[in-house]
Design a protein around this motif. Structure first.
Motif, PDB file in Angstrom:
ATOM      1  N   PHE A 174       0.806  -1.115  -0.122  1.00  0.00           N
ATOM      2  CA  PHE A 174      -0.199  -0.025  -0.093  1.00  0.00           C
ATOM      3  C   PHE A 174       0.701   1.346   0.028  1.00  0.00           C
ATOM      4  CE2 PHE A 174      -4.254  -1.468   1.676  1.00  0.00           C
ATOM      5  CZ  PHE A 174      -4.645  -2.285   0.717  1.00  0.00           C
ATOM      6  N   GLY A 175       2.280   1.130  -0.238  1.00  0.00           N
ATOM      7  CA  GLY A 175       2.962   2.306  -0.066  1.00  0.00           C
ATOM      8  C   GLY A 175       2.552   3.599  -0.936  1.00  0.00           C
ATOM      9  N   PRO A 176       2.388   3.447  -2.499  1.00  0.00           N
ATOM     10  CA  PRO A 176       1.706   4.606  -3.196  1.00  0.00           C
ATOM     11  C   PRO A 176       0.460   4.891  -2.463  1.00  0.00           C
ATOM     12  CG  PRO A 176       2.463   2.831  -4.506  1.00  0.00           C
ATOM     13  CD  PRO A 176       2.488   2.299  -3.122  1.00  0.00           C
ATOM     14  N   LEU A 177      -0.452   4.051  -2.153  1.00  0.00           N
ATOM     15  CA  LEU A 177      -1.827   4.399  -1.841  1.00  0.00           C
ATOM     16  C   LEU A 177      -1.601   5.212  -0.367  1.00  0.00           C
ATOM     17  CD1 LEU A 177      -4.683   3.819  -1.943  1.00  0.00           C
ATOM     18  CD2 LEU A 177      -4.510   1.855  -0.123  1.00  0.00           C
ATOM     19  N   LEU A 178      -0.748   5.090   0.410  1.00  0.00           N
ATOM     20  CA  LEU A 178      -0.540   6.043   1.560  1.00  0.00           C
ATOM     21  C   LEU A 178       0.031   7.123   1.352  1.00  0.00           C
ATOM     22  CD1 LEU A 178       0.972   3.121   3.999  1.00  0.00           C
ATOM     23  CD2 LEU A 178      -1.275   3.884   3.844  1.00  0.00           C
ATOM     24  N   THR A 179       0.524   7.509   0.142  1.00  0.00           N
ATOM     25  CA  THR A 179       0.950   8.834  -0.075  1.00  0.00           C
ATOM     26  C   THR A 179      -0.285   9.682  -0.586  1.00  0.00           C
ATOM     27  OG1 THR A 179       1.482   8.459  -2.557  1.00  0.00           O
ATOM     28  CG2 THR A 179       3.175   7.887  -0.917  1.00  0.00           C
ATOM     29  N   LEU A 180      -1.501   9.372  -0.899  1.00  0.00           N
ATOM     30  CA  LEU A 180      -2.705  10.185  -1.090  1.00  0.00           C
ATOM     31  C   LEU A 180      -2.998  10.850   0.049  1.00  0.00           C
ATOM     32  CD1 LEU A 180      -4.585   7.273  -3.224  1.00  0.00           C
ATOM     33  CD2 LEU A 180      -3.012   9.157  -4.097  1.00  0.00           C
ATOM     34  N   VAL A 181      -4.051  11.911  -0.116  1.00  0.00           N
ATOM     35  CA  VAL A 181      -4.328  12.610   0.583  1.00  0.00           C
ATOM     36  C   VAL A 181      -5.337  11.857   1.438  1.00  0.00           C
ATOM     37  CG1 VAL A 181      -4.129  14.823  -0.181  1.00  0.00           C
ATOM     38  CG2 VAL A 181      -6.144  13.657  -0.843  1.00  0.00           C
ATOM     39  N   PRO A 182      -5.665  12.048   2.892  1.00  0.00           N
ATOM     40  CA  PRO A 182      -6.394  11.154   3.707  1.00  0.00           C
ATOM     41  C   PRO A 182      -7.831  10.767   3.197  1.00  0.00           C
ATOM     42  CG  PRO A 182      -5.222  12.611   5.006  1.00  0.00           C
ATOM     43  CD  PRO A 182      -5.061  13.252   3.615  1.00  0.00           C
ATOM     44  N   ALA A 183      -8.368  11.835   2.403  1.00  0.00           N
ATOM     45  CA  ALA A 183     -10.022  11.588   1.966  1.00  0.00           C
ATOM     46  C   ALA A 183      -9.800  10.766   0.802  1.00  0.00           C
ATOM     47  CB  ALA A 183     -10.635  13.060   1.803  1.00  0.00           C
ATOM     48  N   GLU A 184      -8.864  10.898  -0.043  1.00  0.00           N
ATOM     49  CA  GLU A 184      -8.777  10.102  -1.298  1.00  0.00           C
ATOM     50  C   GLU A 184      -8.499   8.732  -1.112  1.00  0.00           C
ATOM     51  OE1 GLU A 184      -6.715  10.878  -5.799  1.00  0.00           O
ATOM     52  OE2 GLU A 184      -6.246  11.995  -4.063  1.00  0.00           O
ATOM     53  N   ARG A 185      -7.345   8.508   0.068  1.00  0.00           N
ATOM     54  CA  ARG A 185      -6.994   7.256   0.403  1.00  0.00           C
ATOM     55  C   ARG A 185      -8.164   6.251   1.156  1.00  0.00           C
ATOM     56  NH1 ARG A 185      -3.084   8.674   3.712  1.00  0.00           N
ATOM     57  NH2 ARG A 185      -4.139   8.453   5.532  1.00  0.00           N
ATOM     58  N   LEU A 244      -4.839  -4.790   3.987  1.00  0.00           N
ATOM     59  CA  LEU A 244      -6.036  -4.170   4.246  1.00  0.00           C
ATOM     60  C   LEU A 244      -6.055  -4.366   5.895  1.00  0.00           C
ATOM     61  CD1 LEU A 244      -8.219  -2.517   3.412  1.00  0.00           C
ATOM     62  CD2 LEU A 244      -9.273  -4.314   2.988  1.00  0.00           C
ATOM     63  N   ASP A 245      -5.753  -5.609   6.083  1.00  0.00           N
ATOM     64  CA  ASP A 245      -5.945  -6.007   7.891  1.00  0.00           C
ATOM     65  C   ASP A 245      -4.813  -5.286   8.649  1.00  0.00           C
ATOM     66  OD1 ASP A 245      -8.110  -7.537   8.249  1.00  0.00           O
ATOM     67  OD2 ASP A 245      -6.953  -9.758   7.634  1.00  0.00           O
ATOM     68  N   VAL A 246      -3.747  -5.087   7.971  1.00  0.00           N
ATOM     69  CA  VAL A 246      -2.615  -4.155   8.732  1.00  0.00           C
ATOM     70  C   VAL A 246      -3.065  -2.687   8.718  1.00  0.00           C
ATOM     71  CG1 VAL A 246      -0.391  -3.453   8.684  1.00  0.00           C
ATOM     72  CG2 VAL A 246      -0.801  -5.843   7.867  1.00  0.00           C
ATOM     73  N   LEU A 247      -3.539  -2.180   7.791  1.00  0.00           N
ATOM     74  CA  LEU A 247      -4.116  -0.934   7.795  1.00  0.00           C
ATOM     75  C   LEU A 247      -5.253  -0.680   8.818  1.00  0.00           C
ATOM     76  CD1 LEU A 247      -3.701   1.906   6.518  1.00  0.00           C
ATOM     77  CD2 LEU A 247      -5.436   1.202   4.798  1.00  0.00           C
ATOM     78  N   ARG A 248      -6.058  -1.697   8.767  1.00  0.00           N
ATOM     79  CA  ARG A 248      -7.324  -1.729   9.727  1.00  0.00           C
ATOM     80  C   ARG A 248      -6.662  -1.660  11.321  1.00  0.00           C
ATOM     81  NH1 ARG A 248      -9.906  -5.549  12.666  1.00  0.00           N
ATOM     82  NH2 ARG A 248      -8.660  -7.318  11.656  1.00  0.00           N
ATOM     83  N   LEU A 249      -5.673  -2.420  11.264  1.00  0.00           N
ATOM     84  CA  LEU A 249      -5.340  -2.433  12.936  1.00  0.00           C
ATOM     85  C   LEU A 249      -4.234  -1.746  13.581  1.00  0.00           C
ATOM     86  CD1 LEU A 249      -4.759  -6.257  12.968  1.00  0.00           C
ATOM     87  CD2 LEU A 249      -6.516  -5.153  13.981  1.00  0.00           C
ATOM     88  N   SER A 250      -3.912  -0.733  12.300  1.00  0.00           N
ATOM     89  CA  SER A 250      -2.967   0.515  12.513  1.00  0.00           C
ATOM     90  C   SER A 250      -3.661   1.377  13.549  1.00  0.00           C
ATOM     91  CB  SER A 250      -2.532   1.240  11.625  1.00  0.00           C
ATOM     92  OG  SER A 250      -1.866   2.279  11.559  1.00  0.00           O
ATOM     93  N   SER A 251      -2.980   2.040  14.461  1.00  0.00           N
ATOM     94  CA  SER A 251      -3.549   3.228  15.236  1.00  0.00           C
ATOM     95  C   SER A 251      -3.792   4.512  14.745  1.00  0.00           C
ATOM     96  CB  SER A 251      -2.463   3.483  16.248  1.00  0.00           C
ATOM     97  OG  SER A 251      -1.252   3.846  15.894  1.00  0.00           O
ATOM     98  N   ALA A 252      -3.141   4.651  13.366  1.00  0.00           N
ATOM     99  CA  ALA A 252      -3.453   5.752  12.311  1.00  0.00           C
ATOM    100  C   ALA A 252      -4.515   5.653  11.683  1.00  0.00           C
ATOM    101  CB  ALA A 252      -2.270   6.138  11.575  1.00  0.00           C
ATOM    102  N   PRO A 253      -5.545   6.318  11.646  1.00  0.00           N
ATOM    103  CA  PRO A 253      -6.920   6.210  10.989  1.00  0.00           C
ATOM    104  C   PRO A 253      -6.443   6.410   9.508  1.00  0.00           C
ATOM    105  CG  PRO A 253      -6.945   8.245  11.901  1.00  0.00           C
ATOM    106  CD  PRO A 253      -5.798   7.841  12.566  1.00  0.00           C
ATOM    107  N   ALA A 254      -7.171   5.699   8.492  1.00  0.00           N
ATOM    108  CA  ALA A 254      -7.178   5.796   7.219  1.00  0.00           C
ATOM    109  C   ALA A 254      -7.514   7.256   6.556  1.00  0.00           C
ATOM    110  CB  ALA A 254      -7.968   4.848   6.457  1.00  0.00           C
ATOM    111  N   GLY A 255      -8.209   8.012   7.443  1.00  0.00           N
ATOM    112  CA  GLY A 255      -8.880   9.298   7.116  1.00  0.00           C
ATOM    113  C   GLY A 255     -10.268   9.411   6.834  1.00  0.00           C
ATOM    114  N   PRO A 256     -10.682  10.544   6.999  1.00  0.00           N
ATOM    115  CA  PRO A 256     -12.382  10.831   6.552  1.00  0.00           C
ATOM    116  C   PRO A 256     -12.574  10.379   5.215  1.00  0.00           C
ATOM    117  CG  PRO A 256     -10.857  13.134   6.338  1.00  0.00           C
ATOM    118  CD  PRO A 256      -9.789  11.868   7.011  1.00  0.00           C
ATOM    119  N   GLY A 257     -13.780   9.801   4.964  1.00  0.00           N
ATOM    120  CA  GLY A 257     -14.241   9.418   4.014  1.00  0.00           C
ATOM    121  C   GLY A 257     -14.558  10.543   2.993  1.00  0.00           C
ATOM    122  N   GLY A 258     -14.949  10.333   1.802  1.00  0.00           N
ATOM    123  CA  GLY A 258     -15.301  11.314   0.703  1.00  0.00           C
ATOM    124  C   GLY A 258     -16.380  10.979  -0.117  1.00  0.00           C
ATOM    125  N   GLY A 259     -16.794  11.637  -0.898  1.00  0.00           N
ATOM    126  CA  GLY A 259     -17.990  11.187  -1.665  1.00  0.00           C
ATOM    127  C   GLY A 259     -17.376  10.959  -3.130  1.00  0.00           C
ATOM    128  N   GLY A 260     -18.375  10.447  -4.007  1.00  0.00           N
ATOM    129  CA  GLY A 260     -17.923  10.262  -5.368  1.00  0.00           C
ATOM    130  C   GLY A 260     -18.052   8.975  -5.797  1.00  0.00           C
TER     131      GLY A 260
END
Length: 260
Positions: A174-185, A244-260
């Protein structure tokens, strides 16, 4: 469900592991634990709820012995220490309904997060069950009130048991995915989760997310490009699910959701 300093002292040799067999036998005898039985261990990441500690068996016939706060890292190489959790531990002599009733009872009481070990057959196996229950606890999302059985979370349990490999997996997949802004990620992660929960159906995922199926398809294709992994190749899909499981268990949130 029973609790007290006496029970805590007697449970110590059973839970810690490495105790001499005679000490384990003496502790089990003092607690009234049968030499053979169906046992499970519960580890909670929050204080025991009010009403959980009573004398005698519960409605299922299960008997609980609470040992008080647990300072151990739960057998997962210290991962639990960083979450600031107050650990509470219980040994349960199961009733006819087995560990499913243990999970249901804890949920009824509003306990959580918590992990429940696999079933073991004697007090001598309680220490191993304790470690596994601690690992199950670590598969709960930070801040959640989940009560989970280890047997339901084995892939995630493998991940939390080797945090250095989990970190590497997340960065590699997920390296490239994690560089996105939180809402996009968050939008791409939410779409992947919905697609997985809908059995790989783009149409059902679109209905769940409240968007057009082409929107889901386009988000998934973008995720594939970012991760260089295809959802149609089973081995690469495994990489994505585990990351995805690692991301879910991370203490850092994936970021707020967005529309679209």
């Amino acid at each position: 469900m029973r609790r007290g300093t006496r029970y805590g002292a007697l449970l110590g040799p059973l839970l810690a592991g490495g105790a001499r067999p005679d000490l384990v036998e003496r502790a089990a005898r003092g607690l009234g634990l049968p030499e053979r039985g169906r046992y499970a261990v519960v580890v909670l990441g929050s204080p025991v709820p009010e009403g959980a500690v009573v004398e005698g068996p519960d409605v299922d016939g299960a008997r609980w012995w609470w040992g008080g706060a647990d300072g151990s890292p739960g057998g997962a190489e210290g991962r639990g220490e960083g979450r600031g959790e107050t650990r509470e531990v219980a040994v349960v002599l199961l009733g006819p309904a087995g560990p499913d009733r243990v999970v249901a009872r804890l949920r009824e009481l509003g306990a959580g997060p918590g992990g429940v070990s696999p079933v073991v057959g004697s007090p001598a196996e309680v220490a191993a069950a304790h470690r596994l229950a601690g690992t199950a606890l670590l598969t709960c999302e930070p801040g959640s009130r989940e009560i989970v059985r280890l047997d339901e979370r084995l892939p995630a349990a493998l991940l939390v048991s080797r945090p250095e490999l989990s970190t590497r997996l997340l960065a590699e997949v997920f390296g490239p995915l994690l560089t996105l802004v939180p809402a996009e990620r968050s939008l791409l992660v939410e779409t992947l989760e919905a697609w997985l929960e809908c059995g790989g159906s783009v149409g059902r995922a679109a209905a769940r997310l409240g968007c057009h199926r082409n929107t889901v398809f386009n988000r998934l294709r973008r995720l594939e490009r970012l991760t260089a992994r295809s959802l149609s190749r089973p081995r690469e899909l495994v990489d994505l699910v585990l990351a995805l499981d690692v991301l879910r268990l991370s203490s850092a949130p994936a970021g707020p959701g967005g529309g679209g």
